[in-house]
Structure formats: C-alpha cells, structure tokens
Design an enzyme around this catalytic site. Structure first.
Site: not given
Ligand code: FAD
Ligand code: NAD
Length: 465
Positions: A35, A37, A444
């Site tokens: 990761e 971040a 209820h």
């Molecule tokens: P992400 O959570 O985007 O995680 C990907 C990770 O990969 C990141 O930490 C990034 O740093 C890491 N990464 C990327 N490239 C590299 C690399 N080359 N090397 C190392 N690390 C890397 N969804 C819901 O279901 N309910 C909600 O209420 C909801 N609210 C949201 C509100 C907001 C404001 C936003 C922006 C999104 C929301 N979402 C919600 C959507 C949800 O956040 C995403 O669907 C979810 O986080 C996707 O998960 P993921 O694991 O695919 O990717």
C-alpha cells in the site's frame, strides 16, 4: 534489499485488497500486501467513513439550528448553535485513524506482511516496490490488483485552488459561505446536502435533467423536496463552462442556452470516479480491458494466468461492499476452494436526506426484462415508529414475480433506512417470496414493519393502510 517470495501478493489495501489479504492470511496463505498510502484505501480514509461522519455531524447541527429557530415540534429549545468545523474534522479523523489502525492490526493478526510503497509490475510474477528505504522486489505465484479509483477531473475545472474533489471537501477547516457542486450523483448530493445543513449556500449543477440518475424519480423525489427545503439551488440540464476570468464564479449554460454565473468560494467537482489503471506498470503486462476497467471473469481472473483484480478497478458498481466480497472470494479461490461470483444483488445505499436503498430490480427494470410483476408500496406516513422519529417522508417498495411471488427487488427512501438494506439484501439473496417477508414477525415499533406491510400490500391485504 532481499527479495521476498510469496504465494499471494495484493496491490492496494482498500476494502478489496485488505479483505482479500486478511482472508488469505486466515486460510494460511503466505501473503504480502503493498500500500502506498494508508491501509483502508479510499473507503476508510477519504470516502465512505469520513463522508458519513460529516453527514451525521451536519444532521445533528441542522436539527439543533431548527430547535434554536423554534421549529422543533417536540418542544426542545436550543440557543445560538455554532459549529466548529475544525473540531468536527478532527473527530472524523479520529474515527478514520482508529479504523485504519484496526485494519493494519487485522492484517498483522492474519499473518500478512505489509510493505509500504508504490508497487510496479516488472512482469506477470514480479513487482518492484519503491519503499522509503529503497526498492523491494516481490515475486509471487498469484497477484491481486486492487488499485481502486480516483476522482474524474474536468478539463475546464482542474483540481486546485477553489476547485476541490471529495477529498478536499472532507478536510475543509471552515464551512464555505457559497459552495458550487458539479454533479448531482452520489457524492454531490451526499456532501452537497451536508454542507447546506452546515450553513453553506449550495448550488448544484447537473448535466442531465434529473438528480441521482441511477434511481427512479419516485425514489429521488423526497430528496429533491429536502434540497428545496434547505434552499439548495439545483440547476438541471446544465453544462459547466469553467471559471470566470477573475476566478470568482463558476460559469455554466442551461439547456435553453441561458448563461449562469454562480459565485462560489469553493467548487466541488463530483462527476464520477475513474479506475486506477496507470502508475503500476500495466504496460508490462497483457491485460484485456473492459472499456476503462480491467476485464475480469466470474472468479475475478484477468486475462493473465495468476493475476486477479478486485474492486473499483474492475468496474461498476464502484462500491466498498462489492470490492470486499470480490476480495474475500479471490482469497478462497487462491486457497483452492471452488468459488465464483454468484451474488443475486449488490445493495446500493445513498446517504442523502432522506436515505435511499435499492436492492435487485426496480419495477421498470423488471418490466424491461419482460417479467410480469406485482408491486407493493407502503408509506412511512402510516408507520408508527417513523412518526415518533419525525421521519414520515418516504416508503418501502417490493417488486415480486406475479406468478410465484419471488421477490425480485426492494427499494426504499426514508430517514435512517440504510440499516434496512441488510433485511432487503437477505430477502433477495435467500430467494424469499412475498409470503416469507409478510410471514416474518417484524418487531414493533420499527421502520422495518413497512417492509412486511409492502409485501402484504403486493399480496393485496396490507393491514395498516
Ligand atoms: P480503494 O479503496 O480506492 O483502494 C485502493 C488502494 O490502492 C488505495 O489505498 C491506493 O493508495 C492503493 N494503490 C493504488 N495504486 C497503488 C500502487 N501502485 N501501489 C500501492 N498501492 C496502490 N462506497 C460504498 O460502498 N459506500 C459509501 O458510502 C461510499 N461512500 C463514498 C464516499 C466518497 C466521498 C468516495 C470518494 C467513495 C465512496 N464510496 C462508497 C466508494 C468506495 O470508497 C470504493 O468503492 C471503495 O473504496 C473501493 O475499494 P477498492 O479496494 O477497490 O479501492
Ligand atoms: P456519480 O456517478 O454518482 O455522479 C456523477 C454525476 O455527475 C452524474 O449525475 C452525472 O450526470 C453528473 N455529471 C457528469 N459530468 C458532468 C458535467 N460535466 N457537468 C455536470 N454534471 C456532470 O459520481 P460521484 O458522485 O462522483 O461518485 C463516484 C462513485 O463513488 C459513485 O458512482 C459510487 O460508485 C461511489 N460512491 C458511493 C457512495 C455510496 O455508496 N453511498 C457514496 C459516494 C460515492
């Protein structure tokens, strides 16, 4: 640095990646997660959790403001409420901090090795990670791409200065006096409503002719009503043009060609998210694409053997719970279990005011599939618990097959009804019929009684209307 070899390497510790790694660790698979971040990804750090914290604070604040204005029917009075947004933000940061630390702890407990840095493929089995102390090479039998998504930037409104993404909005130190929001989708409406409640004068610009185009108008109508009550101006069918030459205003054009000048202190652009398909060495691989997303099959396998992808990078719906379910499934597949994607429905919840929940097919979607249906709808205005919560707006709607009453979909709109998504999801996933829902004793007084009543209504004999 000494090379690491492992059975499973996960790139990205968002909901898709971290759940995959935890489950793999539980199954005894030698797992590494990279990761760049913080653990938790978009969801825990800059998405789901922080946005829901701000929405909750805004709700409490707006209720207190109503009390102070003598608009509280329960007779509660308050004096001169103020919001210290910096303090709200640090409360929110405390929650995300606890959760991300928790994820790191869960990964360690499952025996997963965490490597911090940006991962880049060298070939289909090897990844190099830029870490603080140098390059770490990792060779793995199986690799999961879980790199997530990022906000879409508009060419005429690049992020920077007063133009912010959801990440910027979730770390504002002060409530902007005038907030322009571009896009009336999930984020625009969730955060637009929250900032309106916190006292900003909010204007929302949407290119299409309706808000929340994902849901039918019956579901979004109570949200439109609330926006109007909060004084939010919604410009539908309107295109943004860019910033005015002095940078003070957002310029837009309505469908009828009228020029609009929206004076704004901050401009929140929420026009969708794009998969992160660059920056991790995709060019070194031969991965098939599905439009802008990575193409995966029903086991989340990409077109290259031993490489899987989960979460937002694989397509819609870009939701955290879909990413987690995919991640868990892939870990089990890598461990040798027979698994494939067999979910009937992925619940969608929009945390607007009131909240919207949708699971499975809407009446229009069912009809478009040529199905004969029965629909039952029950209003919260006839639900005792909703009355005691001052939450009478909205309804629960059940869609079922006309012949055998199999529930095809459930939708609802109402205050605080996101928690009903669990009951709705279970009904669809377990193949419930209208009689199963109607025959289940719903406690209820709860808002969930509206679910049983909607099923009874579809059967032709609702009891409380
Ligand atoms: P992400 O959570 O985007 O995680 C990907 C990770 O990969 C990141 O930490 C990034 O740093 C890491 N990464 C990327 N490239 C590299 C690399 N080359 N090397 C190392 N690390 C890397 N969804 C819901 O279901 N309910 C909600 O209420 C909801 N609210 C949201 C509100 C907001 C404001 C936003 C922006 C999104 C929301 N979402 C919600 C959507 C949800 O956040 C995403 O669907 C979810 O986080 C996707 O998960 P993921 O694991 O695919 O990717
Ligand atoms: P979105 O797709 O939900 O909405 C984008 C909106 O912007 C649409 O209504 C679209 O018509 C409009 N739009 C597009 N281009 C425009 C333009 N040039 N001018 C004006 N309007 C324009 O996107 P989002 O709100 O950025 O959210 C991104 C994704 O994050 C969501 O699709 C969802 O997958 C996820 N999310 C989920 C939740 C939740 O589950 N509660 C909350 C927030 C985000």
């Amino acid at each position: 640095m000494k090379e690491i070899t492992c059975k499973l390497l996960v790139i990205g510790a968002g909901p898709g990646g971290y759940v995959c790694a935890i489950r793999a660790g539980q199954l005894g698979i030698d797992t590494v997660i990279v990761e760049m971040a913080k653990p938790g990804g978009t969801c825990l750090n800059i998405g789901c959790i922080p946005s829901k914290a701000i929405i909750h604070a805004a709700d409490d604040f707006t209720k207190t403001v109503a009390m102070a204005a003598g608009k509280n029917a329960m007779g509660i009075k308050a004096d001169n409420p103020v919001i210290d947004l910096a303090k709200t933000m640090s409360w929110k940061d405390g929650i995300t901090g606890r959760l991300t630390l928790g994820v790191a702890g869960l990964l360690k407990k499952a025996g997963v090795k965490i490597v911090v840095g940006r991962a880049k493929f060298r070939d289909g089995k090897t990844v190099a990670v830029e870490t603080e102390t140098g390059e770490q090479v990792i060779r793995a039998e199986n690799i999961v791409i879980a790199t997530g998504s990022a906000p879409v930037e508009l060419p005429m409104l690049p992020f920077g200065g007063k133009v912010i993404s959801s990440t910027g909005a979730l770390s504002l130190a002060e409530v902007p006096e005038r907030l322009a929001v571009v896009g009336a989708g999930y984020i625009g409406l969730e955060l637009g409503l929250a900032f309106a409640k916190l006292g900003a004068k909010v204007t929302i610009v949407e290119a299409l002719d309706r808000i929340l185009p994902l849901y039918d108008t019956q579901l979004t109508q109570p949200v439109a009503k609330r926006l109007a009550a909060l004084g939010v101006e919604v410009l539908l069918g309107t295109k943004v043009k860019g910033l005015s030459s002095n940078g003070e205003a957002l310029l837009a054009e309505t469908g009828s060609g009228e020029e609009k000048r929206i004076a704004a202190d901050k401009i929140l652009v929420t026009v969708g998210r794009k998969p992160v398909t660059e920056g991790w060495g995709r060019e070194e691989l031969e991965l098939d694409m599905d439009g802008r997303f990575l193409k995966v099959d029903e086991q989340c396998r990409t077109s290259m053997r031993g490489i899987y992808a989960v979460g937002d990078v694989t397509g819609e719906p870009m939701l955290a719970h879909r990413a987690m379910a995919q991640g868990e499934m892939v870990a089990e597949i890598v461990s040798g279990k027979r698994r494939s994607w067999d979910k009937r429905a992925i619940p969608a919840v929009c945390f607007t005011d009131p909240e919207i929940v949708s699971v499975g097919l809407s009446p229009d979607e069912a009809k478009a599939q040529g199905r004969e249906i029965k629909v039952g709808q029950f209003p919260f205005a006839a639900n005792g618990r909703a009355m005691t919560l001052s939450a009478e707006e909205g309804f629960v709607r059940v869609v079922a097959r006309a012949d055998n009453h199999l529930v095809l979909g459930i939708q609802a709109v109402g205050a605080g009804i996101s928690e009903l998504s669990a009951a709705f999801g279970l009904a669809v996933e377990m193949g419930a019929r209208l009689e199963d829902v109607a025959g289940t004793i719903h406690a209820h007084p709860t808002q969930s009684e509206a679910f049983a009543e909607a099923a009874l209504k579809a059967l032709g004999h609702a009891l409380h209307m």
